[in-house]
Design a protein around this motif. Sequence first.
Motif, PDB file in Angstrom:
ATOM      1  N   ALA A 255      -4.090  55.330  31.851  1.00 17.75           N
ATOM      2  CA  ALA A 255      -5.086  54.293  31.561  1.00 17.75           C
ATOM      3  C   ALA A 255      -5.049  53.215  32.637  1.00 17.75           C
ATOM      4  CB  ALA A 255      -4.837  53.699  30.176  1.00 17.75           C
ATOM      5  N   GLU A 256      -5.649  52.068  32.326  1.00 16.42           N
ATOM      6  CA  GLU A 256      -5.721  50.985  33.297  1.00 16.42           C
ATOM      7  C   GLU A 256      -4.377  50.303  33.481  1.00 16.42           C
ATOM      8  OE1 GLU A 256      -8.564  48.256  31.785  1.00 16.42           O
ATOM      9  OE2 GLU A 256      -7.432  47.797  29.987  1.00 16.42           O
ATOM     10  N   TRP A 257      -4.264  49.508  34.515  1.00 18.15           N
ATOM     11  CA  TRP A 257      -3.026  48.843  34.876  1.00 18.15           C
ATOM     12  C   TRP A 257      -2.618  47.793  33.852  1.00 18.15           C
ATOM     13  CZ3 TRP A 257      -3.488  43.545  35.730  1.00 18.15           C
ATOM     14  CH2 TRP A 257      -4.794  43.059  35.947  1.00 18.15           C
ATOM     15  N   ALA A 258      -1.325  47.504  33.843  1.00 19.76           N
ATOM     16  CA  ALA A 258      -0.767  46.444  33.001  1.00 19.76           C
ATOM     17  C   ALA A 258      -0.206  45.346  33.907  1.00 19.76           C
ATOM     18  CB  ALA A 258       0.320  47.002  32.100  1.00 19.76           C
ATOM     19  N   ALA A 259       0.251  44.250  33.296  1.00 15.00           N
ATOM     20  CA  ALA A 259       0.681  43.082  34.068  1.00 15.00           C
ATOM     21  C   ALA A 259       1.822  43.410  35.026  1.00 15.00           C
ATOM     22  CB  ALA A 259       1.097  41.968  33.109  1.00 15.00           C
ATOM     23  N   ASP A 260       2.782  44.229  34.585  1.00 17.92           N
ATOM     24  CA  ASP A 260       3.906  44.534  35.469  1.00 17.92           C
ATOM     25  C   ASP A 260       3.479  45.388  36.658  1.00 17.92           C
ATOM     26  OD1 ASP A 260       3.428  46.678  33.754  1.00 17.92           O
ATOM     27  OD2 ASP A 260       5.515  47.350  33.782  1.00 17.92           O
ATOM     28  N   ASP A 261       2.419  46.194  36.459  1.00 21.12           N
ATOM     29  CA  ASP A 261       1.892  46.977  37.588  1.00 21.12           C
ATOM     30  C   ASP A 261       1.297  46.057  38.646  1.00 21.12           C
ATOM     31  OD1 ASP A 261       2.315  49.620  36.397  1.00 21.12           O
ATOM     32  OD2 ASP A 261       0.738  49.022  35.010  1.00 21.12           O
ATOM     33  N   MET A 262       0.565  45.032  38.203  1.00 21.61           N
ATOM     34  CA  MET A 262      -0.021  44.084  39.147  1.00 21.61           C
ATOM     35  C   MET A 262       1.067  43.334  39.904  1.00 21.61           C
ATOM     36  SD  MET A 262      -2.604  42.726  40.625  1.00 21.61           S
ATOM     37  CE  MET A 262      -4.015  43.324  39.669  1.00 21.61           C
ATOM     38  N   THR A 263       2.110  42.926  39.202  1.00 29.24           N
ATOM     39  CA  THR A 263       3.211  42.197  39.843  1.00 29.24           C
ATOM     40  C   THR A 263       3.882  43.051  40.914  1.00 29.24           C
ATOM     41  OG1 THR A 263       3.608  40.910  37.825  1.00 29.24           O
ATOM     42  CG2 THR A 263       5.399  41.016  39.440  1.00 29.24           C
ATOM     43  N   ALA A 264       4.181  44.296  40.565  1.00 26.22           N
ATOM     44  CA  ALA A 264       4.866  45.184  41.501  1.00 26.22           C
ATOM     45  C   ALA A 264       3.972  45.538  42.691  1.00 26.22           C
ATOM     46  CB  ALA A 264       5.305  46.454  40.777  1.00 26.22           C
ATOM     47  N   THR A 265       2.690  45.778  42.423  1.00 20.99           N
ATOM     48  CA  THR A 265       1.767  46.142  43.495  1.00 20.99           C
ATOM     49  C   THR A 265       1.565  44.977  44.454  1.00 20.99           C
ATOM     50  OG1 THR A 265       0.627  47.675  42.026  1.00 20.99           O
ATOM     51  CG2 THR A 265      -0.542  46.991  44.011  1.00 20.99           C
ATOM     52  N   LYS A 266       1.397  43.798  43.907  1.00 20.02           N
ATOM     53  CA  LYS A 266       1.241  42.609  44.748  1.00 20.02           C
ATOM     54  C   LYS A 266       2.452  42.429  45.663  1.00 20.02           C
ATOM     55  CE  LYS A 266       1.188  37.570  44.370  1.00 20.02           C
ATOM     56  NZ  LYS A 266       1.330  36.420  43.448  1.00 20.02           N
ATOM     57  N   ALA A 267       3.651  42.672  45.146  1.00 19.78           N
ATOM     58  CA  ALA A 267       4.863  42.543  45.953  1.00 19.78           C
ATOM     59  C   ALA A 267       4.874  43.561  47.092  1.00 19.78           C
ATOM     60  CB  ALA A 267       6.100  42.720  45.069  1.00 19.78           C
ATOM     61  N   LEU A 268       4.438  44.783  46.815  1.00 22.59           N
ATOM     62  CA  LEU A 268       4.391  45.810  47.857  1.00 22.59           C
ATOM     63  C   LEU A 268       3.394  45.435  48.956  1.00 22.59           C
ATOM     64  CD1 LEU A 268       4.412  49.066  45.696  1.00 22.59           C
ATOM     65  CD2 LEU A 268       6.241  48.285  47.207  1.00 22.59           C
ATOM     66  N   VAL A 269       2.245  44.895  48.555  1.00 31.38           N
ATOM     67  CA  VAL A 269       1.228  44.506  49.522  1.00 31.38           C
ATOM     68  C   VAL A 269       1.717  43.339  50.368  1.00 31.38           C
ATOM     69  CG1 VAL A 269      -1.096  43.563  49.787  1.00 31.38           C
ATOM     70  CG2 VAL A 269      -0.666  45.384  48.121  1.00 31.38           C
ATOM     71  N   GLU A 270       2.300  42.335  49.726  1.00 29.91           N
ATOM     72  CA  GLU A 270       2.763  41.157  50.454  1.00 29.91           C
ATOM     73  C   GLU A 270       3.913  41.483  51.398  1.00 29.91           C
ATOM     74  OE1 GLU A 270       3.626  38.435  47.306  1.00 29.91           O
ATOM     75  OE2 GLU A 270       1.566  37.651  47.226  1.00 29.91           O
ATOM     76  N   ALA A 271       4.714  42.501  51.045  1.00 27.16           N
ATOM     77  CA  ALA A 271       5.816  42.910  51.912  1.00 27.16           C
ATOM     78  C   ALA A 271       5.365  43.800  53.060  1.00 27.16           C
ATOM     79  CB  ALA A 271       6.874  43.638  51.072  1.00 27.16           C
ATOM     80  N   GLY A 272       4.102  44.213  53.038  1.00 20.60           N
ATOM     81  CA  GLY A 272       3.599  45.098  54.083  1.00 20.60           C
ATOM     82  C   GLY A 272       3.908  46.561  53.841  1.00 20.60           C
ATOM     83  N   THR A 273       4.439  46.892  52.663  1.00 21.54           N
ATOM     84  CA  THR A 273       4.782  48.272  52.343  1.00 21.54           C
ATOM     85  C   THR A 273       3.555  49.085  51.963  1.00 21.54           C
ATOM     86  OG1 THR A 273       6.932  47.495  51.539  1.00 21.54           O
ATOM     87  CG2 THR A 273       6.271  49.712  50.887  1.00 21.54           C
ATOM     88  N   LEU A 274       2.557  48.424  51.380  1.00 19.99           N
ATOM     89  CA  LEU A 274       1.340  49.097  50.953  1.00 19.99           C
ATOM     90  C   LEU A 274       0.145  48.452  51.657  1.00 19.99           C
ATOM     91  CD1 LEU A 274      -0.066  51.163  49.088  1.00 19.99           C
ATOM     92  CD2 LEU A 274      -0.184  49.369  47.347  1.00 19.99           C
ATOM     93  N   GLU A 275      -0.567  49.228  52.439  1.00 16.20           N
ATOM     94  CA  GLU A 275      -1.732  48.738  53.175  1.00 16.20           C
ATOM     95  C   GLU A 275      -2.998  48.977  52.354  1.00 16.20           C
ATOM     96  OE1 GLU A 275      -4.188  47.096  55.914  1.00 16.20           O
ATOM     97  OE2 GLU A 275      -1.992  47.098  56.027  1.00 16.20           O
TER      98      GLU A 275
END
Length: 312
Positions: A255-275
């Motif tokens: 299903a759709e994302w939950a709050a912890d998914d947004m937190t983890a994804t944002k961290a990956l993007v800000e760290a440059g791990t996920l483009e």
Amino acid sequence: METKAVILSAPGKLALDQVGIVPPAADDIVVAIRHSGISTGTEKLFWTGEMPPFPGMGYPLIPGYEAAGEVIEAGADSGYRVGEHVFVPGASCYEGAFGLFGAAAQTLVTKASRVTRIDRGLGAAGALLALAATARHAMAGPNKAVPDLIIGHGVLGRLLARLTIASGAPAPTVWEVDPIRMGGASGYEVTTPDADTRRDYKSVYDASGRGDLLNDWIGRIAKGGEIVLAGFYTAPLQFAFPPAFMKEARFRISAEWAADDMTATKALVEAGTLELADLITHQQPAEAAGTAYEAAFTDPACLKMILNWGTA
């Protein structure tokens, strides 16, 4: 209060128009949207009229659940400040229009608890956080496995592949049948189903929405393997039981994302791990919403279309 917004008045009828918005409460923020993304999954189904009955749906409808913008007014109880940049997953603040998604507007009102602070430097890529978090939700958590086969090399398929590699797991195989979409892989292989002879995949993720191919995927899994339905399916899903029985196949719906998914994804993007930025292939001013939505839904070369609201 009024704002310009994308209004889908009926299937196939979409335009930029004025709509009223409700006044903000103490725990609300008012956001000037800078960029909004166009979903080629659920939003396309509203555009074509194929969306099955869904809570809160109806026309006229303001689409959009991928948006990023700047806080221009913050309620006393919101915890936000004017000038902060946020990701907005949608809004239901309109008068005379359904806001089932509701983020495709120049200005919107939303509960502060629904948004996520982001770095303004993300620019248009900030609007892709929801899709990235949705991909992460499919993969992360108890009793979940990362994919070793991904069906479809659109934006969701690419995000699933990138997140798999970022997790340290072996690179997945990705299937794609459209030559236009076969490029752009980094660290994993994209091939066609006909060129792939494997029949021992442990975890197959569908990012294509092609539920009619379920029997083909069952034939590619190992005994006890799983098929993860990560797309959106309008028709009832069905499959031949004997092959699934022999494989002891397992099926999982994501299903759709939950709050912890947004937190983890944002961290990956800000760290440059996920483009994310390179997934945006097309951008149009909001005034060109009609042609932008049609291109997003019909042009296979368009992975992700972004509406720019700066001049609306």
